[in-house]
Write an enzyme that holds these catalytic residues in place. Structure first.
Site, PDB file in Angstrom:
ATOM      1  N   ASP A  14       0.813  -1.223   0.000  1.00  0.00           N
ATOM      2  CA  ASP A  14       0.000   0.000   0.000  1.00  0.00           C
ATOM      3  C   ASP A  14       0.845   1.270   0.000  1.00  0.00           C
ATOM      4  OD1 ASP A  14      -2.414  -1.625   0.360  1.00  0.00           O
ATOM      5  OD2 ASP A  14      -1.755  -1.846   2.437  1.00  0.00           O
ATOM      6  N   HIS A  42      -4.023  -1.805  -6.491  1.00  0.00           N
ATOM      7  CA  HIS A  42      -3.392  -0.540  -6.845  1.00  0.00           C
ATOM      8  C   HIS A  42      -4.489   0.482  -7.090  1.00  0.00           C
ATOM      9  CE1 HIS A  42       0.463  -2.256  -6.887  1.00  0.00           C
ATOM     10  NE2 HIS A  42       0.431  -2.804  -8.079  1.00  0.00           N
TER      11      HIS A  42
END
Length: 416
Positions: A14, A42
């Site tokens: 992340d 993503h």
């Protein structure tokens, strides 16, 4: 022969890899994904529009780029088909390795059932069946994407597997599909995906041999690596840069520049050690401003201060040449920002990551905060305290910061 560049996450995932790959993608002819499954996510913002990608490489937003899903990825046909539906004219722009392993509905059922049985000792998986899919692969009982081209044969093989595993599946409460339903499902997968299934290793080799520019897109982060992460609170694949070689069929000499993506603070999803986690108001503020909720699960991410010790460790594993520092703007307005420069561990001060990270306590260095970095396009124009923060990260990790993100938008990135 040209070498492939690599973007890799250097924390617990992340970090913002999607934005960097999307931004750099304009300079490349091919973008490749090498490991993980739809447990990875993503998030990319373009002109105020949010794109959440889980299997399709981030280069799909650029019309002239070829996108590769490599053999190291585990592929859910259902998720992939849904994701592909967001985009037009994908033929010739997207290829899926015929050697990539199939992630099917029973894998997620097994994953979720085992997590429930573990109770308080649950790892905190995404429940997407990624671990069971890789387990089948390693035990040589898995099935690969190329088998979708013969749905009748694959259906027979799966029904045999279901019968063999029936005692285990019954104990776990796994629902086994009817044979006719399974066959129809596999035929549908073939109809949609057949034009995209290919020997992707040859495609990547050919691109490099023809001096094309190739970018490799990592998933998750180095500290989640199955071997070098905070085991057992890790993912089921090799997330370090070397995983890009096995996950695409490249040799180490074919890897060029390695861009390590780091967040200006630290986040983690699920359970596991996290020395710099801030469970107070600062952590809550990072979560709120940074919108720290998982792309895949929606779970709240745990937030804390930048950990230079773990980032230095991960950068060595990955061979990082330069950093892309993301979400610097999230720290706008903090009076004081902290960097972990060492750990207190078993009565000693150490500057390395121990195997039992849960027993490490952070030793912080405090720096003055800054007002705002939003909209700034030149490094020299950043507030002096923001520059001091960046330069201290460089000193502690030994790696220079080459890219600085000051908002989610593609355009808001400083290049040094």
């Amino acid at each position: 022969m040209r070498k492939a560049d690599l973007v890799v996450g250097v924390q617990w995932g992340d970090e913002g890899k999607g934005k960097i790959v999307d931004m750099l993608g304009l300079n490349y002819d091919m973008i490749c994904r090498s490991q993980g499954g739809h447990n990875a996510g993503h998030t990319i913002w373009v002109d105020g529009v949010r794109y959440a990608l889980h299997l399709v490489p981030s280069g799909i937003l650029h019309k002239n780029i070829i996108n590769i899903i490599g053999n190291g990825v585990v592929v859910s046909p259902e998720v992939l088909i849904t994701e592909m539906a967001q985009f037009d004219n994908l033929e010739g722009r997207l290829y899926i390795s015929d050697k990539a392993h199939l992630n099917l509905s029973y894998h997620s059922q097994v994953d979720q059932a085992k997590e429930r049985l573990k109770g308080e000792k649950a790892i905190g998986t995404t429940g997407k069946g990624i671990g069971p899919t890789y387990a089948d692969k390693i035990s040589r009982s898995g099935h690969r994407v190329g088998e979708l081209l013969e749905p009748e044969r694959l259906c027979d093989a799966l029904m045999h597997d279901f019968e063999t595993n029936k005692p285990v599946f019954d104990a776990l409460g796994v629902k086994i599909p009817e044979e006719n339903e399974l066959l129809e499902e596999l035929k549908r997968y073939k109809e949609v995906l057949a034009p995209f299934i290919a020997n992707t290793t040859n495609l990547v080799w050919k691109a490099l041999d023809e001096d094309k520019k190739v970018l490799l897109e990592g998933a998750q982060g180095t500290l989640l690596d199955i071997d070098h992460g905070t085991y057992p609170y890790v993912t089921s694949s090799n997330t370090i840069s070397a995983g890009a070689c096995t996950g695409l069929g490249l040799n180490p000499k074919e890897i060029g520049k390695v861009i390590g993506v780091i967040k200006a603070y630290t986040t983690r999803v699920g359970h596991g050690p996290f020395p710099t986690e801030d469970k107070g108001t600062n952590g809550d503020k990072m979560c709120e401003i940074g919108k720290e909720f998982g792309t895949t699960t929606g779970r709240r991410r745990r937030c804390g201060w930048f950990d230079a010790v773990s980032v230095k460790y991960a950068s060595r594993l990955d061979g990082v040449d330069t950093y892309a520092l993301m979400k610097l703007d999230v720290l706008d307005g903090f009076e004081v920002v902290k960097i972990c420069k060492a750990y207190q561990y078993n009565g000693e001060t150490i500057d390395y990551v121990p195997t039992d990270l849960e027993n490490a306590t952070p030793i912080y260095e405090e720096l003055a905060g800054w007002d705002s970095v939003k909209g700034i396009s030149r490094y020299e124009d950043l507030p002096a305290n923001a520059r001091a923060y960046i330069e201290r990260i460089e000193e502690l990790t030994g790696v220079k910061v080459g890219y600085i993100s000051t908002s989610p938008e593609r355009s808001d990135t400083i290049i040094r």
